[in-house]
Design a protein around this motif. Structure first.
Motif, PDB file in Angstrom:
ATOM      1  N   ALA A  65      -3.011  -0.593   3.762  1.00 55.11           N
ATOM      2  CA  ALA A  65      -2.736   0.276   2.616  1.00 55.11           C
ATOM      3  C   ALA A  65      -3.626  -0.103   1.429  1.00 55.11           C
ATOM      4  O   ALA A  65      -4.192   0.766   0.765  1.00 55.11           O
ATOM      5  CB  ALA A  65      -1.256   0.184   2.224  1.00 55.11           C
ATOM      6  N   ALA A  68      -7.378   0.680   2.079  1.00 53.41           N
ATOM      7  CA  ALA A  68      -7.608   2.120   2.014  1.00 53.41           C
ATOM      8  C   ALA A  68      -7.576   2.604   0.575  1.00 53.41           C
ATOM      9  O   ALA A  68      -8.435   3.384   0.142  1.00 53.41           O
ATOM     10  CB  ALA A  68      -6.549   2.834   2.853  1.00 53.41           C
ATOM     11  N   THR A  69      -6.569   2.152  -0.178  1.00 50.23           N
ATOM     12  CA  THR A  69      -6.463   2.574  -1.575  1.00 50.23           C
ATOM     13  C   THR A  69      -7.692   2.148  -2.366  1.00 50.23           C
ATOM     14  O   THR A  69      -8.225   2.919  -3.168  1.00 50.23           O
ATOM     15  CB  THR A  69      -5.212   1.969  -2.233  1.00 50.23           C
ATOM     16  OG1 THR A  69      -4.090   2.247  -1.417  1.00 50.23           O
ATOM     17  CG2 THR A  69      -4.985   2.553  -3.617  1.00 50.23           C
ATOM     18  N   VAL A  73      -8.822   6.160  -1.009  1.00 55.67           N
ATOM     19  CA  VAL A  73      -7.794   6.992  -0.392  1.00 55.67           C
ATOM     20  C   VAL A  73      -6.582   7.066  -1.323  1.00 55.67           C
ATOM     21  O   VAL A  73      -6.228   6.095  -1.977  1.00 55.67           O
ATOM     22  CB  VAL A  73      -7.361   6.383   0.970  1.00 55.67           C
ATOM     23  CG1 VAL A  73      -6.254   7.200   1.598  1.00 55.67           C
ATOM     24  CG2 VAL A  73      -8.562   6.275   1.897  1.00 55.67           C
ATOM     25  N   ALA A  78      -2.468   6.373   1.924  1.00 53.02           N
ATOM     26  CA  ALA A  78      -2.755   5.025   2.430  1.00 53.02           C
ATOM     27  C   ALA A  78      -1.480   4.387   2.950  1.00 53.02           C
ATOM     28  O   ALA A  78      -1.454   3.783   4.019  1.00 53.02           O
ATOM     29  CB  ALA A  78      -3.356   4.169   1.322  1.00 53.02           C
ATOM     30  N   VAL A  82      -2.141   5.878   6.694  1.00 52.57           N
ATOM     31  CA  VAL A  82      -3.115   4.888   7.173  1.00 52.57           C
ATOM     32  C   VAL A  82      -2.430   3.645   7.726  1.00 52.57           C
ATOM     33  O   VAL A  82      -2.716   3.192   8.837  1.00 52.57           O
ATOM     34  CB  VAL A  82      -4.093   4.491   6.041  1.00 52.57           C
ATOM     35  CG1 VAL A  82      -5.046   3.408   6.525  1.00 52.57           C
ATOM     36  CG2 VAL A  82      -4.864   5.706   5.568  1.00 52.57           C
TER      37      VAL A  82
END
Lengths: 303, 240, 336
Positions: A65, A68-69, A73, A78, A82
């Motif tokens: 998470a 991704a963030t 994202v 995320a 994700v």
């Protein structure tokens, strides 16, 4: 003891706020326990696999998470897409390569999943280093009288409840759920009916892992992630799931409810450490009174 | 009855709405061999488990030589001198036959005496050749005999057998009947059985159960001629 | 029925341990001697779980609770009395009594397998949490401050009984620890060969059948658990003495997991196995801990995974099978 503030005619706004905040803290504590336990409830409850890498699945979800963030994202995607996807895939691979070989061999499974746990910790440390990575909690906070509470924590309560509901519906109402439950009860019979037990096991393990990854992602904004964050969760998750008994959803929810309440109350009135100890003590007392967990042996096969 | 080895008074157990054993009055005399029979669901095994302490009754009493053993733990009941052989042979798969008998006999005998007892029982049952083999490898019939020997080695006053002839070949059944008769010369026995051939080989007095209660208690000959018993087995009889 | 002659494996192992005890201080330097002393103490800890789990069939996930209790009991008593003899005695007795109480609570409550694991795990974590929060002057037993997460430093080390001024030097401490290890190893074998020990093994095979033979299973398990607790406490006292320090980490999840790993790696169901497993893991931890090439956890993870897939029963049983195949047919199973 000053019970005057309970009297209906004389109430203090502050006391009501306190009660409300306490309630929310308790709900939050219960929700957290539900989140970290539900994936394990599926893996252990349905497959009787003791996955000691459970904490690391949470950790990997958190990292997924956060990474991704940090790469642009949207934080919700995320956390909700994700993280579970990444950990779900990892779970399926782990199941195929390692766990599947060891079905029925508890001791070997313990060692293998412990090895997996160390492997993930080592891998993540090597890639990301030892520092805490973090993302801020979305949604800001809301005021209740003099107290502020993070809105995100409230949302988590809703999400936890939603997850339980969805799992229940899937297991109870869908064909997929029926196949899963049937295979867990009697794999040979399921095979005779054309179901492939290995496929079901892989899927179930993957779903359990994905749920755990989801939890890890959701909790990342609150607690941040270290490679070793899993250790803080794994014991509590196991204790909650096992104390719940054989009905995987009802049991986990009930145990989480009990332990979360004890934990938060004690934490509020004393210290977090005493809160932890209280949770553990509650588990011990519960198992003494109900030696097979809250839902005991009688609910075998039910949810 | 002061000379009753085992006696039950109004023994009952209820599971939820079902009374699996209802008001059973039962008495076993010294060195008596009693067979407990009845169709499926009659409550024979439940009654057996009540006698062995594996289940606790909801009403009634169990007396062993006048001592009230109702609701006692299984091991306490076994200590009183009641030997128990369960429906599915309950054995130590990783241990040898000799070790089984040793454990059983050693509890009430000093080490030196135990050796002799173990050899003696093995002779009696005919297991001497198998003495040092792991029990897990043995056939079902042999396992039943090992369990019988294990029970005997503890020198119990009363022996409870739950389906000792189950899963045996015809020859094995005959041999088991011989063993049981031989044991009966010195011990009282209660035998729960399904296999009517076996029952005919050993029975003197028989208790027939039906729907949790005692239907009739009589000698084997009269039971075989009893129309009610026949109907119950054929499913014609509604209730006791 | 109990064999007159001890098995050759046991005799050999005991002889090896005696040889090591006597020979090592002659050839090894002080640092090495201290390392081996703590290794030996941990072997005693490994034996405690090997006994309770491998032979008693009790899934104890919190063996570190007794280890830690032994360590802290030693610490508190040694500080308050200034003399180590009673401290060591209590380091064995207090955990044993606690284990007996916990055992009563669990076994007479008909708890088994996984649920037992959960309770024992909870117990050690409760200790961990409680001890972590004992910082501050208010938390003391007599003169001894518990110090919370900082731990208790500068503990008085072992002295010759009755002579508080005369402390044991490293060689003497090593002799003592090895002596304890040998006594525990041999003692457990003697216990397992006795009537009590045979019943314990039978309980692990089939509890119901044991009850049907008239043995009180709960009592036997309680005694096994208490003995295991006492042995773990002994190891804890020796450990506290070794570093002259004890901290709440003795109760941690990491600690309790390590003990389990030692037993699994070495082989569940033997006494030699836990010792070997412990030695190997300890050695690996120290050598791998000092290298910088790759992350230690990563390496250990790979080792465990490879181990499980290649040496499924643990080291000692696997070696024994290989040995048996080389030597000829043997009995189905024989405890070490």
């Amino acid at each position: 003891m000053r019970l005057a503030w309970l009297a209906p005619r004389v109430y203090s706004a502050r006391a009501m706020d306190l009660a409300a905040v306490l309630m929310l803290e308790i709900l939050n504590g219960v929700a957290t326990l539900v989140l970290i336990s539900v994936g394990l409830a599926i893996i252990f409850g349905m497959m009787r696999v003791i996955n000691l890498a459970h904490g690391e699945f949470l950790m990997l979800g958190g990292y997924a998470a956060i990474v991704a963030t940090n790469h642009g994202v949207n934080i919700w995607i995320a956390m909700l897409v994700v993280a579970p996807l990444v950990v779900g895939v990892i779970g399926v691979i782990a199941e195929r390569v390692i766990i599947r070989v060891l079905y029925g061999r508890m001791i070997d499974t313990l060692l293998a999943t412990w090895g997996l746990s160390l492997f993930f910790i080592g891998l993540v440390t090597t890639i990301f280093g030892n520092t805490v990575a973090g993302i801020g909690a979305p949604l800001g906070s809301v005021a209740i009288g003099r107290y502020t509470i993070s809105v995100y924590r409230l949302v988590l309560v809703g999400i936890a409840a939603a997850i339980l509901a969805v799992i229940f519906l899937v297991l109870r109402r869908t064909r997929l759920g029926l196949i899963a439950r049937g295979t867990m009860e009697n794999p040979n019979m399921a095979a005779a009916l054309g179901v492939s037990p290995p496929r079901v096991y892989a899927t179930t393990f993957g779903v359990g892992a994905a749920l755990t990854g989801l939890a890890g992602g959701l909790l990342a904004p609150i607690s941040g992630v270290l490679p070793t964050v899993g250790a803080a969760y794994v014991a509590k998750a196991f204790i909650t799931v096992i104390s719940g008994g054989t009905a995987i959803l009802a049991g986990t929810a009930a145990a989480a409810g009990l332990f979360g309440t004890v934990n938060q109350l004690l934490t509020y009135f004393t210290t977090p450490v005493i809160g932890e100890a209280g949770l553990l003590a509650a588990a011990i007392l519960l198992l003494r009174v109900l030696p097979h967990g809250i839902t005991g042996k009688l609910f075998r096969g039910s949810l | 009855m002061s000379d009753a080895v085992l006696q039950t008074v109004g023994l009952s157990i209820r599971f939820g709405g079902v009374e699996a054993v209802r008001g059973v009055d039962f008495a076993l005399a010294e060195r008596e061999l009693r067979c407990l029979i009845g169709p499926n669901g009659a409550g024979k095994s439940t009654l057996f488990k009540l006698l062995t302490g594996q289940l606790k009754p909801t009403a009634g009493r169990i007396l062993f030589r006048g001592h009230d053993i109702t609701g006692h733990h299984t091991h306490a009941i076994a200590r009183r001198g009641i030997g128990i052989k369960t429906q599915v042979p309950s054995l130590f798969d990783g241990l040898t036959v000799r070790e089984h008998l040793w454990l059983s006999a050693r509890r009430t005998n000093p080490a030196e005496r135990t050796r002799a007892i173990v050899d003696e029982i093995m002779e009696r049952i005919g297991l001497t050749a198998l003495a040092d083999g792991a029990v897990g490898q043995l056939s079902h019939g042999l396992r039943q005999w090992v369990e019988l020997g294990t029970v005997l080695a503890g020198n119990p006053e009363l022996i409870l057998l739950d389906e000792p002839a189950a899963g045996m070949t015809h020859d094995e059944v005959a041999r088991t009947a011989e063993l049981v008769r031989e044991i009966n010369r010195t011990h009282a026995l209660i035998v729960v059985e399904h296999d009517m051939q076996f029952v005919k080989m050993i029975a003197r007095t028989v208790t027939v159960m039906h729907q949790g209660a005692v239907l009739v208690e009589d000698t084997m000959d009269r039971i075989l001629k009893n129309a009610t018993v026949r109907d119950v087995y054929l499913g014609k009889h509604g209730g006791a | 029925m109990s064999s007159r002659r001890p098995s050759p494996g046991v005799v050999l192992t005991t002889a090896a341990m005696v040889a090591i005890a006597v020979g090592v201080p002659q050839v090894v330097d002080q640092f090495g001697l201290l390392q081996l002393t703590v290794f030996a103490s941990m072997c005693i800890l490994a034996l405690s779980l090997g006994f309770v789990w491998g032979y008693g069939g009790i899934l104890c996930f919190g063996q570190s609770a007794f280890f830690g209790l032994g360590g802290y009991t030693y610490a508190v008593t040694a500080i308050d009395l200034g003399e180590s003899t009673l401290a060591m005695v209590l380091a064995v007795v207090v955990p044993a009594v606690f284990a007996a109480l916990l055992g009563y609570f669990m076994f007479y409550g008909r708890l088994s397998d996984v649920y037992l694991g959960v309770i024992t795990l909870s117990v050690t974590l409760i200790f961990f949490n409680l001890m972590n929060s004992t910082a501050g002057d208010a938390y003391r037993v007599g003169k001894a401050r518990l110090n919370g997460f900082n731990g208790m430093p500068s503990l008085p080390t072992l002295n010759v009984p009755g002579d508080p001024g005369r402390l044991l030097d490293p060689a003497e401490t090593f002799y003592l620890v090895m002596a304890f290890l040998i006594i525990v190893y041999v003692g457990l074998h003697v216990l397992l060969a006795s009537h009590f020990g045979r019943v314990v093994v039978a309980i692990r095979e089939n509890e119901t059948r044991c009850e049907l033979l008239g043995y009180d299973v709960r009592l036997h398990k309680l005694l096994v658990f208490a003995i295991g607790g006492g042995i773990a406490g002994l190891a804890g006292g020796l450990f506290a003495n070794w570093g002259a320090f004890v901290s709440p980490n003795v109760f941690s999840l990491t600690m309790t997991s390590q003990i389990i790993i030692w037993v699994i790696v070495g082989g569940l169901g033997t006494l030699l196995g836990p010792i070997i497993g412990c030695l190997i893991m300890q050695y690996l931890a120290t050598t791998l801990g000092t290298q910088q090439v790759a992350n230690t956890s990563l390496i250990f993870g790979i080792i465990f995974l490879a181990f499980v897939l290649l040496v499924p029963r643990g080291i000692v049983p696997s070696l024994r099978r290989l040995g048996a195949r080389a030597v000829g047919p043997a009995r189905v199973r024989e405890p070490a």
